[in-house]
Write an enzyme that holds these catalytic residues in place. Structure first.
Site, PDB file in Angstrom:
ATOM      1  N   ALA A   9     -19.186  18.343 -13.631  1.00 26.46           N
ATOM      2  CA  ALA A   9     -19.722  19.138 -14.744  1.00 26.46           C
ATOM      3  C   ALA A   9     -18.637  19.663 -15.671  1.00 26.46           C
ATOM      4  O   ALA A   9     -17.573  20.098 -15.237  1.00 26.46           O
ATOM      5  CB  ALA A   9     -20.531  20.327 -14.204  1.00 26.46           C
TER       6      ALA A   9
ATOM      7  N   ARG B 151     -11.352  29.059 -29.718  1.00 29.71           N
ATOM      8  CA  ARG B 151     -12.041  28.045 -30.537  1.00 29.71           C
ATOM      9  C   ARG B 151     -11.537  27.957 -31.974  1.00 29.71           C
ATOM     10  O   ARG B 151     -11.386  26.855 -32.492  1.00 29.71           O
ATOM     11  CB  ARG B 151     -13.544  28.285 -30.504  1.00 29.71           C
ATOM     12  CG  ARG B 151     -14.131  27.744 -29.228  1.00 29.71           C
ATOM     13  CD  ARG B 151     -15.626  27.861 -29.118  1.00 29.71           C
ATOM     14  NE  ARG B 151     -16.023  27.253 -27.859  1.00 29.71           N
ATOM     15  CZ  ARG B 151     -16.877  27.782 -26.999  1.00 29.71           C
ATOM     16  NH1 ARG B 151     -17.475  28.935 -27.261  1.00 29.71           N
ATOM     17  NH2 ARG B 151     -17.163  27.150 -25.874  1.00 29.71           N
TER      18      ARG B 151
ATOM     19  N   GLU C 268     -13.047  22.409 -25.353  1.00 29.13           N
ATOM     20  CA  GLU C 268     -13.415  23.805 -25.691  1.00 29.13           C
ATOM     21  C   GLU C 268     -14.864  23.906 -26.162  1.00 29.13           C
ATOM     22  O   GLU C 268     -15.178  24.662 -27.081  1.00 29.13           O
ATOM     23  CB  GLU C 268     -12.499  24.366 -26.775  1.00 29.13           C
ATOM     24  CG  GLU C 268     -11.049  24.167 -26.490  1.00 29.13           C
ATOM     25  CD  GLU C 268     -10.359  25.423 -25.987  1.00 29.13           C
ATOM     26  OE1 GLU C 268     -10.774  26.515 -26.340  1.00 29.13           O
ATOM     27  OE2 GLU C 268      -9.418  25.262 -25.223  1.00 29.13           O
TER      28      GLU C 268
HETATM   29  C1  FAD Z   1      -8.161  15.342 -23.520  1.00 30.34           C
HETATM   30  C2  FAD Z   1      -8.985  16.377 -22.873  1.00 30.34           C
HETATM   31  C3  FAD Z   1      -8.440  17.610 -22.600  1.00 30.34           C
HETATM   32  C4  FAD Z   1      -9.195  18.581 -21.949  1.00 30.34           C
HETATM   33  N1  FAD Z   1      -8.601  19.775 -21.618  1.00 30.34           N
HETATM   34  C5  FAD Z   1      -9.286  20.639 -20.817  1.00 30.34           C
HETATM   35  C6  FAD Z   1      -8.644  21.800 -20.286  1.00 30.34           C
HETATM   36  O1  FAD Z   1      -7.486  22.082 -20.586  1.00 30.34           O
HETATM   37  N2  FAD Z   1      -9.336  22.582 -19.439  1.00 30.34           N
HETATM   38  C7  FAD Z   1     -10.637  22.314 -19.102  1.00 30.34           C
HETATM   39  O2  FAD Z   1     -11.195  23.057 -18.322  1.00 30.34           O
HETATM   40  N3  FAD Z   1     -11.271  21.235 -19.604  1.00 30.34           N
HETATM   41  C8  FAD Z   1     -10.633  20.391 -20.445  1.00 30.34           C
HETATM   42  N4  FAD Z   1     -11.267  19.280 -20.945  1.00 30.34           N
HETATM   43  C9  FAD Z   1     -12.654  19.040 -20.599  1.00 30.34           C
HETATM   44  C10 FAD Z   1     -13.611  19.243 -21.739  1.00 30.34           C
HETATM   45  O3  FAD Z   1     -13.690  20.594 -22.083  1.00 30.34           O
HETATM   46  C11 FAD Z   1     -14.953  18.638 -21.301  1.00 30.34           C
HETATM   47  O4  FAD Z   1     -14.787  17.252 -21.277  1.00 30.34           O
HETATM   48  C12 FAD Z   1     -16.070  19.022 -22.225  1.00 30.34           C
HETATM   49  O5  FAD Z   1     -16.358  20.379 -22.077  1.00 30.34           O
HETATM   50  C13 FAD Z   1     -17.335  18.214 -21.965  1.00 30.34           C
HETATM   51  O6  FAD Z   1     -17.664  18.173 -20.622  1.00 30.34           O
HETATM   52  P1  FAD Z   1     -17.981  16.773 -19.924  1.00 30.34           P
HETATM   53  O7  FAD Z   1     -16.867  15.861 -20.252  1.00 30.34           O
HETATM   54  O8  FAD Z   1     -18.252  17.023 -18.501  1.00 30.34           O
HETATM   55  O9  FAD Z   1     -19.267  16.250 -20.645  1.00 30.34           O
HETATM   56  P2  FAD Z   1     -20.850  16.609 -20.281  1.00 30.34           P
HETATM   57  O10 FAD Z   1     -20.906  18.040 -20.006  1.00 30.34           O
HETATM   58  O11 FAD Z   1     -21.195  15.672 -19.183  1.00 30.34           O
HETATM   59  O12 FAD Z   1     -21.509  16.225 -21.600  1.00 30.34           O
HETATM   60  C14 FAD Z   1     -21.859  14.890 -21.975  1.00 30.34           C
HETATM   61  C15 FAD Z   1     -22.600  14.919 -23.308  1.00 30.34           C
HETATM   62  O13 FAD Z   1     -23.784  15.701 -23.182  1.00 30.34           O
HETATM   63  C16 FAD Z   1     -23.807  16.733 -24.137  1.00 30.34           C
HETATM   64  N5  FAD Z   1     -24.462  17.908 -23.566  1.00 30.34           N
HETATM   65  C17 FAD Z   1     -24.179  18.548 -22.417  1.00 30.34           C
HETATM   66  N6  FAD Z   1     -24.977  19.619 -22.248  1.00 30.34           N
HETATM   67  C18 FAD Z   1     -25.772  19.672 -23.332  1.00 30.34           C
HETATM   68  C19 FAD Z   1     -26.812  20.552 -23.754  1.00 30.34           C
HETATM   69  N7  FAD Z   1     -27.184  21.627 -23.055  1.00 30.34           N
HETATM   70  N8  FAD Z   1     -27.412  20.284 -24.934  1.00 30.34           N
HETATM   71  C20 FAD Z   1     -27.047  19.218 -25.687  1.00 30.34           C
HETATM   72  N9  FAD Z   1     -26.102  18.360 -25.330  1.00 30.34           N
HETATM   73  C21 FAD Z   1     -25.457  18.578 -24.162  1.00 30.34           C
HETATM   74  C22 FAD Z   1     -22.361  16.977 -24.473  1.00 30.34           C
HETATM   75  O14 FAD Z   1     -22.219  17.561 -25.755  1.00 30.34           O
HETATM   76  C23 FAD Z   1     -21.798  15.584 -24.412  1.00 30.34           C
HETATM   77  O15 FAD Z   1     -22.056  14.934 -25.626  1.00 30.34           O
HETATM   78  C24 FAD Z   1     -10.525  18.312 -21.614  1.00 30.34           C
HETATM   79  C25 FAD Z   1     -11.087  17.080 -21.943  1.00 30.34           C
HETATM   80  C26 FAD Z   1     -10.337  16.110 -22.537  1.00 30.34           C
HETATM   81  C27 FAD Z   1     -10.965  14.800 -22.848  1.00 30.34           C
END
Ligand code: FAD
Lengths: 415, 363
Positions: free
Chosen positions: A144, A269, A392
């Site tokens: 997640a 943000r 973020e």
């Molecule tokens: C290069 C990189 C650096 C990062 N750095 C950090 C960091 O330093 N620390 C950290 O903790 N994380 C970090 N992240 C993680 C990043 O914050 C997450 O990837 C992001 O929050 C999305 O989570 P997920 O990848 O699990 O996608 P998911 O949560 O699985 O989402 C998949 C899709 O569904 C959509 N979605 C999800 N829920 C909803 C909803 N309720 N309504 C509508 N649409 C929805 C999302 O917008 C997305 O399009 C990083 C990611 C990357 C790629």
């Protein structure tokens, strides 16, 4: 009184930072894009030394000194405005490199938002100290991202004077640099009560060198390759009891931990937005420069029916870029004025995320082979830009936040 | 220093304008549009708010100092109330401000006070021309010097209140430069055409105006023999139009937001569906960020900086915003959005005209 006059100290800083961006970043942009996971020590050391010399005018917020507060009261703070300008310019230089700036990044932001004064002092002591240090913030887990911190599976269990952490965190920006390459720290969000949902989630500081905390993977990415994105595994990782940020009172099931996490994001943000707009500006400048090289002038003031397609595109991009920057500026101004900015922070993030993606995509399209070629950095900026719509809080998550605000809905009413 | 905080005085004017817009303009807007007429008493009341008067220095009959920022702040509230009424109330601004900006001392002293110190009177500009690619720096109406006179030739359109106007400020090209001339309505050769039927702003009576060998004395030229630079007029008009667009969009956004919380479908309020909620989030974001562009351009104008590009970009942004927001407002109301009993279709028609309304209003 409404004013858009950039304060003098900011103007001066921007000029200085532009030199850094032009001389320390742009020339090595391609190299670090081609050599993923190589560490840009020159940049890191240079930034560390110069920020130290300047007495940290930019990166980390100056610690409040006793008494100093009183005297400075009538002078409005421009700290966050200045930081937004700094981030924009560094990101204009190179976003991947910017994410390695050793002046206190996301981990520091979390400590600031949730730590006690004693903790701030203790954990931030190394920033701009003897050697450069980086820090990180780990919330996302394999199962997640968007639904964090409610779905936190990483656990923290108290054992006497210690906490024992277990779990896996992914996508941690600068995780490797914080824990392995420098003597930094990572803020780990973990639950002290898995049955309590997000109310049980708390931030913990894990410092470099702590046994049981290891970096197990580095991702290979579309862009921002100069920035490492790490997987961190915690296996019976023991940390001192008072490394739990904020109140150690763990009995009360409040949503304080969650609110702490959210406060971190409200504060960070607008800087993601600023970073996004640095890339967007770089791309738009490159586009107008190339067009200008061919002797094509972009005319302002015409009705749409008299514009060339190129003029219409570029003018459209200028509107997008400027309007997104102004809402970002408003969001950070509110921080300086201590006005809650939850709505504006997400607005800035949404708009800047959209704008940097659109501008880089269109610029690549309009410049044809020039845009698509690795001879220039534009194709890289196109790849770098997209991350701003993801981390973020994705564009969708930030739209949710805005929508809940304007509709006055709870997360149960709108999810 | 950056600041996003209007002054105390500006707040007061905004509040007063908003109260008037809410109490008087919004309730009257529907019928006015249907009947293609705004009650003159409302226009007079709006005039008494003193939005224009506050922009005119005392020596010319006003009680303030020209401030584009103040103007756009009040303009947004008027546009929020009703775009058509706003343009009607502010129609004399397009006559007065070019004189204030570019007129000789004598012109300012003799022409401005009779308008500013009196009740609302239709002294208006003849600016727009009936062509698809109208461009204020290349007008097709011409002015030619003939001895002690200027001779005006050409066709104008969207001239508000031409049928009852006392006097026109006619914009025409003189040796390739756009200049302005004061032309009393009784002048020979000036022919007011038929009232125009438009897609929107239907309550604003606008007319075609023909200039057939209209001869006026040389003193009628704004700025005297040297004329004046029209660019600041264009900038201030771009700004005013953009500010009205922000107000109009805000009205459409707020209305559809409130509607979405009331209207139920598939077991709950439609606002609880992301498709609708996200549309609203984007509308709010768009309005907030374009508003800041308008503010910035107005601030530049007041600070004496070159505001032309910024004001133009603000108008471009505002024009797209108005279309995007009003279209979505109709969409959020579904079929009801299309029904004239509801305000959204009117906002959509009005919103589409934004770029055309340059030259009808000023700050
Ligand atoms: C290069 C990189 C650096 C990062 N750095 C950090 C960091 O330093 N620390 C950290 O903790 N994380 C970090 N992240 C993680 C990043 O914050 C997450 O990837 C992001 O929050 C999305 O989570 P997920 O990848 O699990 O996608 P998911 O949560 O699985 O989402 C998949 C899709 O569904 C959509 N979605 C999800 N829920 C909803 C909803 N309720 N309504 C509508 N649409 C929805 C999302 O917008 C997305 O399009 C990083 C990611 C990357 C790629």
């Amino acid at each position: 009184m409404i004013s858009f006059e950039t304060p003098k100290p900011i103007k001066n800083m921007v000029m200085m930072v532009q030199t850094v961006a032009e001389n320390m970043m742009r020339p090595v942009s391609r190299h670090f894009d081609d050599h993923e996971h190589e560490i840009p020590w020159d940049y890191i050391n240079f930034m560390h030394d110069s920020m130290k010399q300047l007495g940290s005018p930019t990166g980390s917020e100056p610690e409040k000194k006793e008494g100093a507060d009183e005297q400075k009261k009538d002078r409005p703070s421009i700290y966050f405005q200045r930081t937004a300008h700094l981030v924009e310019m560094l990101s204009w230089g190179d976003t991947g490199l910017y994410l390695n700036t050793p002046v206190g990044m996301l981990g520091t932001a979390a400590v600031r938002a949730t730590g006690t004064p004693e903790q701030k002092k203790r954990f931030l002591r190394n920033i701009l100290g003897e050697k450069p240090t980086l820090d990180a913030m780990a919330m996302t887990e394999p199962h997640a991202g968007s639904e964090m911190p409610s779905q936190t599976r990483t656990t923290a269990v108290r054992d006497g004077d210690e906490w024992v952490l277990n779990g896996e965190k992914i996508f941690v920006t600068a995780g490797h640099k914080a824990l392995v390459d420098t003597e930094g720290f990572v803020v780990i969000w973990a639950t002290i009560d898995p049955s309590a949902g997000r109310a049980g989630v708390r931030p913990f500081v894990v410092e470099a060198g702590t046994p049981g905390c290891s970096v197990t993977k580095l991702e290979h990415k579309l862009g921002i390759r100069a920035s490492d994105t790490a997987t961190i595994v915690l296996q019976d990782c023991r940390i001192p009891f008072d490394n739990i940020l904020g109140s150690p009172d763990v009995k009360k099931k409040t949503t304080k931990g969650f609110k702490g996490a959210m406060a971190t994001f409200d504060a960070s943000r607008p800087f993601v937005a600023a970073s996004a707009l640095g890339i967007a500006r770089a791309a738009l400048e490159f586009l107008t420069e190339k067009v200008g090289d061919e002797g094509i002038e972009i005319r302002y003031g015409l009705p749409r029916s008299r514009m060339t397609n190129l003029e219409r595109e570029i003018i459209d991009m200028k509107v997008m870029l400027r309007s997104a920057w102004l809402i970002t500026l408003k969001a950070v101004w509110m921080m300086d004025e201590k006005i809650p900015n939850n709505l504006e922070a997400s607005m800035a993030k949404v708009r800047a995320g959209d704008v940097c993606v659109k501008i880089t995509q269109r610029a690549v399209e309009l410049l044809g082979p020039l845009g698509y070629s690795k001879e220039h950095l534009l194709e890289k900026w196109f790849r770098d830009a997209k991350i701003n719509d993801l981390y973020e809080g994705t564009g969708q998550i930030n739209r949710l936040i805005i929508a809940r605000r304007i509709l006055d809905y709870t997360r149960h009413e709108l999810s | 220093m950056y600041s996003f905080e209007p002054t105390e005085e500006q707040r007061m004017l905004m509040d007063a304008t908003k109260r008037f817009a809410e109490k008087e303009l919004q309730p009257a807007a529907h019928d006015a549009d249907e009947e293609r007429e705004f009650p003159i008493s409302l226009i007079e009341k709006g005039w008494e708010l003193g939005v224009l008067q506050a922009s005119i220095p005392e020596e010319y009959g006003g009680f303030g100092e020209r401030s584009a920022v103040t103007g756009i702040l009040a303009g947004e509230e008027l546009g929020w109330g009703d775009l058509t009424a706003a343009m009607a109330i502010m129609a004399p601004a397009m006559y007065v401000i070019p004189i204030l900006v570019g007129g000789t001392e004598e012109q300012k002293k003799s022409l401005i006070p009779p308008i500013i110190e009196a009740e609302w009177k239709p002294n208006v500009a003849a600016y727009v021309e009936p062509r698809f690619d109208f461009y204020p720096l290349e007008m097709t109406s011409t002015a030619t010097k003939a001895g002690d006179e200027y001779v005006l030739q050409g066709e104008k359109s969207m001239v508000p209140f031409a049928h009852i106007a006392e006097s026109f400020l006619v914009f025409a090209s003189l040796e390739g430069k756009t200049q302005a001339f004061v032309v009393p309505s009784q002048t020979e050769g000036l022919v007011v055409g038929e009232r125009e039927s438009l897609l929107g702003i239907q309550a604003l009576p606008t007319y075609k105006l023909s200039l057939n060998d209209v001869r006026i004395p040389a003193e009628s030229r704004i700025g005297g023999e040297d004329g004046f630079d029209v660019q600041p007029v264009i900038d201030a008009s771009n700004l005013a139009t953009a500010a009205l667009a922000v107000g109009l969009s805000r009205a459409a956004y707020e209305y559809s937001r409130d509607y979405a919380k009331e209207r139920e479908a598939f077991g709950g309020p439609i606002a609880q569906k992301q498709t609708i909620a996200f549309m609203l989030a984007e509308m709010a974001t768009e309005i907030e960020s374009i508003r800041l562009m308008v503010w910035e351009a107005a601030w530049k104008l007041d600070a004496g900086k070159d505001a032309s590009k910024t004001a133009y970009l603000a108008l471009m942004g505002a024009s797209d915003m108005a279309m995007m927001v009003t279209d979505r407002a109709v969409q959020i109301l579904g079929g009801f959005g299309y029904i004239r009993e509801y305000p959204t279709e009117r906002w959509m028609r009005n919103g589409r005209g934004i770029p055309n309304f340059v030259g009808l209003t000023m700050v």
